[in-house]
Motif scaffolding. Structure first.
Motif, mmCIF file in Angstrom:
data_model
loop_
_atom_site.group_PDB
_atom_site.id
_atom_site.type_symbol
_atom_site.label_atom_id
_atom_site.label_comp_id
_atom_site.label_asym_id
_atom_site.label_seq_id
_atom_site.Cartn_x
_atom_site.Cartn_y
_atom_site.Cartn_z
ATOM 1 N N TYR A 93 0.810 -1.212 0.000
ATOM 2 C CA TYR A 93 0.000 0.000 0.000
ATOM 3 C C TYR A 93 0.845 1.264 0.000
ATOM 4 O O TYR A 93 0.343 2.356 -0.222
ATOM 5 N N GLY A 94 2.138 1.148 0.270
ATOM 6 C CA GLY A 94 2.987 2.322 0.316
ATOM 7 C C GLY A 94 3.035 2.920 1.712
ATOM 8 O O GLY A 94 2.522 2.357 2.681
ATOM 9 N N ILE A 95 3.676 4.084 1.826
ATOM 10 C CA ILE A 95 3.760 4.790 3.103
ATOM 11 C C ILE A 95 3.214 6.195 2.918
ATOM 12 O O ILE A 95 3.290 6.779 1.835
ATOM 13 N N ASN A 96 2.653 6.758 3.994
ATOM 14 C CA ASN A 96 1.963 8.044 3.879
ATOM 15 C C ASN A 96 2.856 9.142 3.326
ATOM 16 O O ASN A 96 2.417 9.961 2.517
ATOM 17 N N SER A 97 4.125 9.180 3.744
ATOM 18 C CA SER A 97 4.986 10.273 3.315
ATOM 19 C C SER A 97 5.297 10.221 1.830
ATOM 20 O O SER A 97 5.749 11.214 1.261
ATOM 21 N N ALA A 98 5.059 9.074 1.207
ATOM 22 C CA ALA A 98 5.365 8.952 -0.222
ATOM 23 C C ALA A 98 4.121 8.829 -1.074
ATOM 24 O O ALA A 98 4.209 8.562 -2.260
ATOM 25 N N MET A 99 2.945 9.039 -0.486
ATOM 26 C CA MET A 99 1.718 8.751 -1.210
ATOM 27 C C MET A 99 0.984 9.983 -1.714
ATOM 28 O O MET A 99 -0.032 9.874 -2.370
ATOM 29 N N ASN A 100 1.453 11.160 -1.422
ATOM 30 C CA ASN A 100 0.736 12.352 -1.846
ATOM 31 C C ASN A 100 1.004 12.731 -3.293
ATOM 32 O O ASN A 100 0.288 13.534 -3.858
ATOM 33 N N GLY A 101 2.051 12.179 -3.884
ATOM 34 C CA GLY A 101 2.337 12.488 -5.277
ATOM 35 C C GLY A 101 2.638 13.957 -5.456
ATOM 36 O O GLY A 101 3.361 14.576 -4.674
ATOM 37 N N SER A 102 2.066 14.557 -6.500
ATOM 38 C CA SER A 102 2.351 15.953 -6.809
ATOM 39 C C SER A 102 1.446 16.914 -6.048
ATOM 40 O O SER A 102 1.595 18.125 -6.165
ATOM 41 N N ARG A 103 0.503 16.407 -5.287
ATOM 42 C CA ARG A 103 -0.453 17.272 -4.592
ATOM 43 C C ARG A 103 -0.446 16.971 -3.101
ATOM 44 O O ARG A 103 -0.336 15.818 -2.679
ATOM 45 N N SER A 104 -0.578 17.975 -2.303
ATOM 46 C CA SER A 104 -0.706 17.783 -0.858
ATOM 47 C C SER A 104 -2.129 17.391 -0.531
ATOM 48 O O SER A 104 -3.084 17.935 -1.095
ATOM 49 N N LEU A 105 -2.274 16.429 0.356
ATOM 50 C CA LEU A 105 -3.613 15.994 0.766
ATOM 51 C C LEU A 105 -3.991 16.606 2.107
ATOM 52 O O LEU A 105 -4.783 16.050 2.861
ATOM 53 N N GLY A 106 -3.405 17.751 2.405
ATOM 54 C CA GLY A 106 -3.773 18.475 3.618
ATOM 55 C C GLY A 106 -3.406 17.761 4.893
ATOM 56 O O GLY A 106 -4.103 17.905 5.908
ATOM 57 N N GLY A 107 -2.327 16.995 4.874
ATOM 58 C CA GLY A 107 -1.906 16.296 6.077
ATOM 59 C C GLY A 107 -2.719 15.071 6.400
ATOM 60 O O GLY A 107 -2.479 14.394 7.411
ATOM 61 N N LYS A 108 -3.721 14.748 5.597
ATOM 62 C CA LYS A 108 -4.554 13.571 5.837
ATOM 63 C C LYS A 108 -3.766 12.311 5.485
ATOM 64 O O LYS A 108 -2.968 12.293 4.558
ATOM 65 N N THR A 109 -3.996 11.264 6.243
ATOM 66 C CA THR A 109 -3.241 10.035 6.070
ATOM 67 C C THR A 109 -4.167 8.856 5.810
ATOM 68 O O THR A 109 -5.375 8.926 6.043
ATOM 69 N N ALA A 110 -3.579 7.775 5.323
ATOM 70 C CA ALA A 110 -4.325 6.554 5.058
ATOM 71 C C ALA A 110 -4.324 5.662 6.292
ATOM 72 O O ALA A 110 -3.461 5.764 7.155
ATOM 73 N N VAL A 111 -5.310 4.789 6.379
ATOM 74 C CA VAL A 111 -5.434 3.862 7.503
ATOM 75 C C VAL A 111 -5.573 2.452 6.940
ATOM 76 O O VAL A 111 -6.401 2.207 6.057
ATOM 77 N N MET A 112 -4.754 1.540 7.431
ATOM 78 C CA MET A 112 -4.842 0.149 7.006
ATOM 79 C C MET A 112 -5.432 -0.679 8.139
ATOM 80 O O MET A 112 -5.088 -0.484 9.300
ATOM 81 N N ARG A 113 -6.330 -1.576 7.802
ATOM 82 C CA ARG A 113 -6.975 -2.403 8.814
ATOM 83 C C ARG A 113 -6.856 -3.866 8.403
ATOM 84 O O ARG A 113 -7.076 -4.224 7.256
ATOM 85 N N CYS A 114 -6.501 -4.712 9.364
ATOM 86 C CA CYS A 114 -6.457 -6.139 9.099
ATOM 87 C C CYS A 114 -6.970 -6.871 10.339
ATOM 88 O O CYS A 114 -6.992 -6.322 11.439
ATOM 89 N N GLY A 115 -7.423 -8.091 10.138
ATOM 90 C CA GLY A 115 -8.003 -8.841 11.251
ATOM 91 C C GLY A 115 -9.508 -8.918 11.103
ATOM 92 O O GLY A 115 -10.034 -8.969 9.998
ATOM 93 N N TYR A 116 -10.230 -8.911 12.223
ATOM 94 C CA TYR A 116 -11.682 -8.987 12.175
ATOM 95 C C TYR A 116 -12.273 -7.676 11.661
ATOM 96 O O TYR A 116 -11.661 -6.610 11.777
ATOM 97 N N ALA A 117 -13.476 -7.763 11.106
ATOM 98 C CA ALA A 117 -14.150 -6.582 10.581
ATOM 99 C C ALA A 117 -14.786 -5.811 11.735
ATOM 100 O O ALA A 117 -15.857 -6.154 12.217
ATOM 101 N N GLY A 118 -14.095 -4.763 12.197
ATOM 102 C CA GLY A 118 -14.635 -3.943 13.274
ATOM 103 C C GLY A 118 -14.829 -4.735 14.544
ATOM 104 O O GLY A 118 -13.946 -5.476 14.985
ATOM 105 N N THR A 119 -16.003 -4.621 15.135
ATOM 106 C CA THR A 119 -16.303 -5.330 16.386
ATOM 107 C C THR A 119 -16.933 -6.692 16.144
ATOM 108 O O THR A 119 -17.259 -7.395 17.088
#
Length: 335
Positions: A93-119
């Motif tokens: 999936y990459g890393i947040n610091s390298a994922m914005n490409g040519s545009r800033s995403l306003g400091g927003k970051t991605a979230v990865m989830r694995c394991g059970y679906a929520g609760t």
């Protein structure tokens, strides 16, 4: 095998119902694998017997188990595939610091989830999920894209390969005008049908008087997507993708642009022609798109057929012309 009287055991691990992977040993170092046990203590005529499926032949079993031996039962040791033979799957999936490409995403970051679906912990599944950018708003005229990878390789190579490809993963937002694109021409000799092509393909082959409008292949400021929509024998060229959609009787009804007006059995077809200035192609408003261009895009290619049929008979008049070069009469060179 006959065994001494023992307690009654009602459970087992029959090969066809609840197979198990066991190991029987005699306590002296001899052992063999067992695929399943049908009866642990079958009693008949005051004799006790154990019925099992060995993973070796009867001769081997007889050489290991002797009279008065105690059968020691244990789980068979797991058989592992050599690490060099294991293959794996990696989600990059990459890393947040390298994922914005040519545009800033306003400091927003991605979230990865694995394991059970929520609760919910009762689902028989494992969730691998990436929430690309939390709270990102994609405004009209913007395009969000992401590029992730799934790698398959030898297990021992996956860490290294995933690290390399992590720098190639990317997500960003494209604004109108970020990509220059190429020019698109719509041209026709009348208002009934038209052709579309890239300027670089047809160039000066098109009479300027036949060019009805010019656009591009990428979104630009002040330009909107132009569609060629066809519904049976009706056509529309414009920026309204709902032109042939049935009218809504109230605002809560869903739009159904795939239906041609109220003809439920007829489906519309769309072609994205490019991005054009609004109303610049009004001349072609009801024209049909013609896929066959009157111009060849392979100018200069050799002909695959002869220009005239070959002669089938000798000439009626023999030629009287001299050869273009007079043959030499000198002796051949000896050097």
């Amino acid at each position: 095998c006959y065994i001494n009287p023992t307690v009654k055991i009602t459970s087992g691990c029959a090969l066809l119902t609840t197979p198990c992977n066991l190991q029987f040993s005699n306590g002296r170092g001899g052992k063999f694998g067992v695929k399943g046990v049908l009866f642990w203590d079958w009693v008949a005529s005051n004799t006790y017997r154990i019925f099992f499926w060995p993973s070796v032949n009867v001769t081997v079993v007889s050489s290991i188990l002797k009279t008065n031996d105690t059968i020691q039962v244990s789980n068979a040791p797991p058989v592992y595939i050599p690490i060099d033979s294991n293959r794996g799957l990696s989600f990059v999936y990459g890393i947040n610091s390298a994922m914005n490409g040519s545009r800033s995403l306003g400091g927003k970051t991605a979230v990865m989830r694995c394991g059970y679906a929520g609760t919910i912990t009762t689902r028989n599944m494992i969730v691998f999920e990436l929430i690309p950018v939390q709270g990102l708003q994609i405004l009209p005229g913007q395009t969000y894209f992401k590029r992730h990878y799934v790698l398959s390789d030898q297990f021992i190579n996956l860490d290294k390969q995933s690290s390399i490809w992590s720098t190639q993963a990317q997500q960003s937002v494209r604004y109108s005008g970020d990509l220059v694109g190429r020019e698109v021409l719509l041209y026709s000799s009348n208002a009934q049908s038209f052709h579309a092509d890239l300027t670089q393909n047809v160039g000066s082959l098109v009479d300027p008087a036949l060019i009805r409008c010019r656009g591009g292949t990428t979104p630009q400021s002040g330009r909107y997507p132009l569609f060629a929509i066809q519904c049976a024998n009706k056509s529309y060229v414009g920026s309204n993708p709902y032109f042939f959609a049935p009218n809504q009787t109230n605002s809560s009804m869903p739009l159904k642009p795939y239906i041609c007006n109220s003809q439920s059995k007829i489906r519309a077809t769309w072609r994205l022609l490019g991005y054009f200035v609004p109303k610049s192609c009004q001349y072609l408003l009801s024209a049909f798109y013609n896929e066959t261009s009157p111009f060849s895009t392979t100018a200069g290619a050799p002909s695959t057929t002869s220009s005239s049929a070959p002669s089938t008979s000798p000439s009626t008049n023999p030629t009287t012309s001299l050869p273009s070069v007079i043959p030499t009469s000198s002796a051949p060179s000896t050097s």
